[in-house]
Design a protein around this motif. Structure first.
Motif, mmCIF file in Angstrom:
data_model
loop_
_atom_site.group_PDB
_atom_site.id
_atom_site.type_symbol
_atom_site.label_atom_id
_atom_site.label_comp_id
_atom_site.label_asym_id
_atom_site.label_seq_id
_atom_site.Cartn_x
_atom_site.Cartn_y
_atom_site.Cartn_z
ATOM 1 N N ASN A 181 2.088 2.784 12.266
ATOM 2 C CA ASN A 181 1.289 2.055 13.253
ATOM 3 C C ASN A 181 -0.200 2.317 13.049
ATOM 4 O O ASN A 181 -1.020 1.403 13.078
ATOM 5 N N ILE A 182 -0.539 3.574 12.838
ATOM 6 C CA ILE A 182 -1.931 3.939 12.595
ATOM 7 C C ILE A 182 -2.446 3.213 11.351
ATOM 8 O O ILE A 182 -3.538 2.630 11.356
ATOM 9 N N PHE A 183 -1.647 3.243 10.288
ATOM 10 C CA PHE A 183 -2.088 2.664 9.016
ATOM 11 C C PHE A 183 -2.345 1.167 9.152
ATOM 12 O O PHE A 183 -3.350 0.656 8.645
ATOM 13 N N ARG A 184 -1.466 0.440 9.832
ATOM 14 C CA ARG A 184 -1.633 -1.019 9.895
ATOM 15 C C ARG A 184 -2.895 -1.401 10.662
ATOM 16 O O ARG A 184 -3.574 -2.358 10.299
ATOM 17 N N TYR A 185 -3.241 -0.655 11.708
ATOM 18 C CA TYR A 185 -4.454 -0.986 12.464
ATOM 19 C C TYR A 185 -5.700 -0.726 11.611
ATOM 20 O O TYR A 185 -6.633 -1.540 11.596
ATOM 21 N N LYS A 186 -5.701 0.395 10.889
ATOM 22 C CA LYS A 186 -6.843 0.694 10.031
ATOM 23 C C LYS A 186 -6.922 -0.289 8.857
ATOM 24 O O LYS A 186 -8.011 -0.677 8.432
ATOM 25 N N LEU A 187 -5.792 -0.699 8.336
ATOM 26 C CA LEU A 187 -5.749 -1.691 7.257
ATOM 27 C C LEU A 187 -6.391 -2.996 7.706
ATOM 28 O O LEU A 187 -7.192 -3.602 6.978
ATOM 29 N N LEU A 188 -6.075 -3.449 8.908
ATOM 30 C CA LEU A 188 -6.618 -4.718 9.397
ATOM 31 C C LEU A 188 -8.125 -4.656 9.589
ATOM 32 O O LEU A 188 -8.806 -5.682 9.512
ATOM 33 N N PRO A 215 -6.953 8.721 3.985
ATOM 34 C CA PRO A 215 -6.627 9.801 3.049
ATOM 35 C C PRO A 215 -5.244 10.376 3.336
ATOM 36 O O PRO A 215 -4.736 10.301 4.457
ATOM 37 N N ARG A 216 -4.650 10.927 2.322
ATOM 38 C CA ARG A 216 -3.309 11.499 2.455
ATOM 39 C C ARG A 216 -3.260 12.563 3.553
ATOM 40 O O ARG A 216 -2.226 12.749 4.209
ATOM 41 N N GLN A 217 -4.372 13.229 3.778
ATOM 42 C CA GLN A 217 -4.401 14.280 4.797
ATOM 43 C C GLN A 217 -4.193 13.748 6.212
ATOM 44 O O GLN A 217 -3.868 14.505 7.124
ATOM 45 N N ARG A 218 -4.379 12.443 6.395
ATOM 46 C CA ARG A 218 -4.187 11.856 7.713
ATOM 47 C C ARG A 218 -2.721 11.520 8.009
ATOM 48 O O ARG A 218 -2.378 11.142 9.130
ATOM 49 N N VAL A 219 -1.847 11.649 7.007
ATOM 50 C CA VAL A 219 -0.438 11.286 7.207
ATOM 51 C C VAL A 219 0.173 12.166 8.292
ATOM 52 O O VAL A 219 -0.013 13.390 8.308
ATOM 53 N N ILE A 220 0.896 11.535 9.190
ATOM 54 C CA ILE A 220 1.565 12.220 10.292
ATOM 55 C C ILE A 220 3.067 12.004 10.167
ATOM 56 O O ILE A 220 3.526 10.881 9.992
ATOM 57 N N HIS A 254 0.852 -1.195 0.000
ATOM 58 C CA HIS A 254 0.000 0.000 0.000
ATOM 59 C C HIS A 254 0.887 1.244 0.000
ATOM 60 O O HIS A 254 1.774 1.388 0.851
ATOM 61 N N VAL A 255 0.656 2.124 -0.974
ATOM 62 C CA VAL A 255 1.505 3.305 -1.147
ATOM 63 C C VAL A 255 0.641 4.506 -1.529
ATOM 64 O O VAL A 255 -0.422 4.358 -2.144
ATOM 65 N N TYR A 256 1.110 5.688 -1.178
ATOM 66 C CA TYR A 256 0.478 6.916 -1.665
ATOM 67 C C TYR A 256 1.088 7.322 -3.009
ATOM 68 O O TYR A 256 0.424 7.943 -3.835
ATOM 69 N N ASP A 257 2.355 6.982 -3.214
ATOM 70 C CA ASP A 257 3.041 7.263 -4.476
ATOM 71 C C ASP A 257 3.875 6.039 -4.848
ATOM 72 O O ASP A 257 4.431 5.369 -3.973
ATOM 73 N N ASP A 258 3.967 5.760 -6.135
ATOM 74 C CA ASP A 258 4.758 4.623 -6.603
ATOM 75 C C ASP A 258 6.220 4.832 -6.198
ATOM 76 O O ASP A 258 6.837 5.834 -6.580
#
Length: 256
Positions: A78-85, A61-66, A39-43
């Protein structure tokens, strides 16, 4: 070739090219037969053959990136993996996990990195499990302090927040949403018996020193129950890969 009997493995990357070590780790998953989704925002431009790229905006969304105050994206990871699951993804792995054997399909997958802490670099949780509900709920509320914080830490950071010195997660200590939080919640939900022994994922506790030792090999890091080796990318951040001894464990991994 993808083995339909194996679970799909998901990873996340942000911040430029993957680099040789992450490429080698993703190759290891593909080589073992896992369908591997990055999972990527940019290649990143250097994803290995066989790895599927997925739009990370479908998860957050990209706006959530910290970006943490130290410049790292790992807290957001860490945030991304929990939401992904929460979307039903079977297994999440960090891009610095080098796979030795295929990962089994299990409702719960996580492992001890030390006698006192469970790491989340390999993570599988049932989509309807209370522990995943707690993790996803936590990362959706940056105004809350992580549940594992002691009262003294809550008071200290609460005072800083009242003074305007603390806003969101990016101003908290680096590991706040990572292994300490997962370890706390595994205990809270009575899931300690689901944690894999340290040798399964985290046999390389010495990090860089072991990986760059020209007198050692990958075989020295593998125990009978080892499924993957965590390469601890943070300890190698300043490493020039041109200087990696070819006979070292990392040299072997990069040559695969």
């Amino acid at each position: 070739m993808i083995d339909p009997g194996l679970p799909t493995v998901h990873a996340f990357w942000i911040g430029g090219p993957l680099g040789p070590m992450q490429v080698a780790c993703l190759k290891s998953l593909v080589r073992l037969g896992h369908r591997t989704v990055l999972h990527v925002y940019d290649d990143p431009g250097d994803a290995p053959s066989g790895v599927e790229l997925a739009d990370a905006t479908n998860i957050l969304p990209r706006q959530r990136v910290i970006v943490h105050r130290n410049g790292s994206y790992s807290l957001f990871g860490n945030i991304f993996r929990y939401k992904l699951l929460t979307t039903g993804a079977e297994i999440y792995v960090d891009c610095d996990m080098y796979c030795i054997k295929p990962l089994p399909r299990r409702p719960y997958m996580f492992g001890w990195e030390s006698p006192t802490r469970i790491n989340n670099a390999v993570l599988s949780l049932p989509v309807d499990s209370p522990i995943l509900g707690d993790l996803a709920g936590m990362v959706d509320h940056p105004e809350r302090f992580p549940e594992w914080y002691s009262w003294s830490k809550r008071l200290r950071f609460g005072a800083r927040r009242a003074l305007g010195q603390l806003k969101g997660f990016e101003n908290l200590p680096h590991a706040s949403l990572g292994p300490p939080l997962l370890t706390h919640l595994v205990r809270k939900h009575g899931l300690l018996d689901q944690a894999s022994a340290q040798n399964v994922f985290y046999s390389n506790i010495e990090g860089q020193g072991t990986l760059l030792d020209p007198q050692r090999s990958i075989a020295d890091l593998i125990k009978p129950d080892t499924l993957a080796i965590h390469l601890w990318r943070g300890s190698l951040r300043k490493l020039s890969f041109a200087d990696v001894p070819p006979t070292s464990p990392l040299g072997e991994i990069l040559a695969m």
